[in-house]
Design an enzyme around this catalytic site. Structure first.
Site, PDB file in Angstrom:
ATOM      1  N   GLU A 144      -5.805  -9.303 -10.568  1.00 36.91           N
ATOM      2  CA  GLU A 144      -5.190  -8.074 -10.073  1.00 36.91           C
ATOM      3  C   GLU A 144      -3.755  -8.309  -9.628  1.00 36.91           C
ATOM      4  OE1 GLU A 144      -6.273  -4.534  -6.832  1.00 36.91           O
ATOM      5  OE2 GLU A 144      -7.289  -6.470  -6.738  1.00 36.91           O
ATOM      6  N   ASP A 169      -0.679   1.351  -1.432  1.00 38.43           N
ATOM      7  CA  ASP A 169      -1.593   1.276  -0.299  1.00 38.43           C
ATOM      8  C   ASP A 169      -0.982   0.883   1.044  1.00 38.43           C
ATOM      9  OD1 ASP A 169      -3.084   1.728  -2.544  1.00 38.43           O
ATOM     10  OD2 ASP A 169      -4.733   0.440  -1.975  1.00 38.43           O
TER      11      ASP A 169
END
Length: 812
Positions: free
Chosen positions: A771, A574
């Protein structure tokens, strides 16, 4: 075995064994996704705390809701249904779970002051995928009041052309005893669904208001609705809508000053009738237990509470035995304190497997701007996306997948899946290949697979609108090809597979015990694999010739499409820093490395199935890619691998942001043990001022000016998937004689220890897997209950301990 499991439990497992051997060919011809009966049913609605459905489009679907009902103010917020972040949970998830047999989930609902246990088991028999049972238990937490009142609501709905009806006689006071539904569909045949009263120890709220006379709470409240298929997933909203009607009537009848207590007023109407969706509500005072039993009409015997009890015992022991054989943690993690952690992490990976069916938004405009050939292309593509003139719903399609996170990412992600399946392949290769096949069935005629599978309105409800559309020129790391390499590695390994004591082993290892089955699978999939591979080469190519770049090959260079000035979502990394401003002449280190891995994998597949000419062609591509990685991406000045771009003078230059990108050729296994680049790579990995942290390898160097800046998603945190690749590559290097062997062994040992200890510490502290992890504190952050690739910690724990061993030759 008989003494440990009991005669009934053993009978269940022998039935599975007969199923395996008697229907062996049906397993191999799994064309519909239903012939393998052990995978038909499951808690395949992982976005819910508990929801069972089959792998059949438009079929029976079920779910569970509950709430503490001791006040009028908080009840609506107390109702649990879909998994949500920060909803007052002190942890939840599967303690033990095998997708073929079932398991136990514990939900520590601190907000509702109760721990909910859901035990789910499958019971084979008949011609329609077998039967199943679930046991629901509630145990008040230590801080709960003496009389904790909990409302439990189970619902079942039939989508499509089947039927589902309540078979109890209608009673205005509610149903005493078992609530029974009868249904049928083409795929499931006839069936019954029963919700038991539970043991005599169950207690219900006593009469405290006149309203109790017309709705006694020691009975089950049953309400039938006719609901459009497209709305069934909105069960919670439907519940509130119909509950409000009942609340309004009670307030009208008794007035605000003499209103019934909240546990009486927040109830459905007793309304048994025609419909395709039925709610069953039970209200308990204190601890409780009840069973849900689905019995296939073609099975010899219906499910009973006794058969659920015995099958739970058998499934628990079978899971523990299999885990200890296949994934048992090795030193120093072979201590008892790590056992529940390892079981939970892996069980939640399997428990995140779901079945999804629906349409998807796709932009097939093939706008010229999407070629991204002009300088300033990111502005042009943004305008093209904004037009959305060609965005249409496509499908429906179906996907069998393991999701990254039940509360936040309850859908299929292409590059996540390859990581998810790495430990699953050790547990059950047939299941793994079933999921892989499901993904490749989504491919279009060009070879594209959408990187994010948002199938149907329920899935879209969890995704911001700007991220719902998929684009056929967007790629994603081809991690599923890691699984093909795992398969081939296992085929090349001699010896037994799995656990011979497991009656399901012939299904789990059908592709390994008979290599011809594996070759047949690969041959059938091979045309799709080639199409996907050449789609990558065609759409993600990088420009060498226009900028006079010097390289071994003029063709092997790659550039991700779909970037903006701040993000490259298609890469998976990202917000990782990239060359600024974006330029059509960019070349990306991570993508050429993924292409190297993908080429190696498909070359090995071609070899395995006897496609010699193809194998030779892929070998040429592989050689050229490896040579070009050095020619195009190695910076002599920075002594690391870097992205490349074009400067103001139309010259190719390196842009070096030290981090995961810098070590990608190492992470993907493209550097041999004698590579002259390895010393610098290991220096970068091991330097505390660069990538090394006490909790794992940082995503971006601590020395970078971009460290901890902006969104800080891939600009510092420790990610377990990338660290797994590093651990594996270090292990492989530690097994290869050469100048770096001793150092690789030491780094492997330290990194393995740091990763496991930190994920374990945070799991103990927060009761969640996360995460990502903070490189300064080790704290878990971002998405909680991220049991996708963070579960790779189980694979890391199962790796050999090299701390006191000079040389271990062992397959991972």
């Amino acid at each position: 075995m008989i003494q440990l499991l009991g005669a009934q439990a053993l009978a269940v497992f022998l039935c599975w064994s007969q199923l395996v051997h008697g229907e062996h060919q049906a397993v191999l011809s799994d064309n519909t996704g239903q012939s393998n009966e052990t995978l038909l049913w499951g808690p395949y609605r992982p976005n819910l705390y508990f929801g069972v459905r089959p792998r059949i489009p438009k079929s029976l679907t079920t779910g569970l809701l509950w709430a503490k009902v001791d006040s009028f103010q908080d009840v609506q917020n107390n109702f649990r249904h879909t998994c949500e972040q920060h909803e007052g949970m002190a942890g939840y998830g599967w303690d033990e779970y095998d997708v073929r047999t079932g398991g136990r989930q514990t939900i520590h609902d601190a907000g509702n002051m109760i721990d909910i246990t859901t035990e789910f088991v499958k019971i084979p028999g008949g011609q329609h995928g077998g039967s199943w049972g679930a046991r629901i238990r509630g145990t008040p937490r230590d801080n709960a009041p003496e009389h904790l009142v909990t409302s439990m609501i189970f619902y079942a709905a039939m989508e499509g052309f089947g039927n589902l009806q309540i078979s109890n006689e209608e009673d205005d006071l509610g149903i005493e005893g078992v609530v029974k539904m009868e249904g049928s569909s083409n795929e499931l045949g006839d069936f019954t669904l029963e919700i038991t009263e539970g043991p005599e120890s169950n207690v219900h709220p006593p009469p405290r208001h006149k309203s109790y006379d017309s709705k006694p709470l020691d009975r089950s409240i049953v309400s039938s609705l006719q609901v459009e298929d497209a709305s069934i997933w909105q069960a919670k909203a439907l519940l509130f809508q119909h509950m409000k009607t009942e609340i309004d009537q009670m307030i009208s009848l008794y007035g605000q000053e003499n209103a019934p207590p909240p546990w009486q007023i927040f109830t459905l109407a007793n309304n048994i009738g025609d419909g395709n969706m039925h709610f069953v509500q039970k209200v308990f005072d204190g601890a409780f237990e009840f069973d849900i039993m689905f019995s296939s009409g073609s099975a010899a015997q219906p499910v009973t509470s006794n058969s659920i009890s015995n099958t739970i015992k058998a499934a628990t022991k079978a899971f523990s035995d299999r885990f200890s054989k296949l994934l048992a943690p090795k030193a120093p993690f072979n201590k008892s304190k790590y056992q529940a952690f390892a079981h939970s992490m892996f069980s939640n990976l399997l428990g995140g497997i779901g079945y999804f069916y629906g349409d998807a938004l796709v932009d097939r405009s093939y706008a010229a701007e999407y070629e991204e050939e002009n300088e300033g292309f990111w502005e042009e593509t943004a305008e093209a996306r904004h037009r959305q003139g060609a965005v249409k719903l496509e499908g429906p399609a179906e996907l069998y997948t393991s999701i990254p996170s039940r509360p936040f990412f309850p859908r299929g992600f292409l590059w996540d899946e390859g990581f998810h399946l790495i430990p699953v392949a050790d547990w059950d290769m047939d299941l793994t290949l079933d999921i892989v096949k499901s993904w490749f069935s989504l491919m279009d005629e060009d070879g594209w697979i959408g990187r994010e599978q948002i199938l149907g309105p329920e899935a879209r409800s969890k995704v911001p609108q700007e991220f719902q559309v998929q684009y056929p020129h967007y790629a994603n790391p081809p991690t599923l090809f890691l699984i093909f390499e795992s398969l081939i590695d296992k085929l090349e390994k001699t010896g037994s597979f799995g656990n011979s004591a497991d009656p399901l082993e012939p299904i789990r290892s059908v592709h390994l015990q008979n290599p011809e089955n594996a070759k047949s699978y690969l041959r059938n999939l091979y045309p799709l694999l080639k199409r996907h591979y050449f789609w990558f080469r065609k759409t993600q190519w990088g420009d060498i010739k226009s900028y006079d770049r010097e390289a071994y090959s003029t063709r092997e260079a790659y550039r991700w499409r779909g970037r903006s000035t701040t993000h490259m979502l298609t890469s998976g990394l990202d917000d990782y820093p990239r060359p600024q401003p974006p330029h059509p002449g960019e070349l990306h280190t991570d993508l050429i490395s993924w292409m190297g891995m993908m080429t190696r994998s498909i070359r090995r597949i071609a070899d395995t199935i006897g496609e010699a000419d193809d194998a030779k062609e892929f070998e040429g591509y592989e050689t050229a890619i490896i040579r070009n990685i050095d020619d195009l991406h190695w910076s002599k000045k920075e002594q690391t691998y870097c992205d490349a771009t074009i400067d103001d003078y139309e010259e190719s230059i390196h842009v070096c942001h030290k981090g995961y990108i810098s070590i990608f050729p190492f992470l993907t296994g493209l550097l041999p043990a004698d590579s002259p680049r390895l010393g610098a790579i290991l220096d970068l990995i091991s330097d505390p001022e660069e990538l090394w942290s006490p909790y794992g390898i940082r995503s971006l160097s601590k020395s970078s000016p971009d460290y901890h800046t902006g969104e800080d998603y891939w600009r510092s945190p420790v990610w377990i998937n990338m660290n797994y690749l590093a651990v594996k590559s270090l292990f492989d290097l530690a097994q290869s004689s050469g100048a770096h062997q001793k150092r690789a062994r030491k780094l492997f040992t330290s990194l393995r220890t740091n990763l496991v200890e930190n994920v374990f510490k945070e799991w103990e502290r927060t009761k969640f897997a996360w995460e990502q992890y903070n490189p300064e504190t080790g704290e878990g952050q971002r998405t909680q209950h991220f049991t996708g690739w963070t579960s790779l910690v189980v694979k890391i724990m199962a790796m050999p301990d090299l701390s006191n061993t000079k040389n271990i030759k062992e397959e991972l």
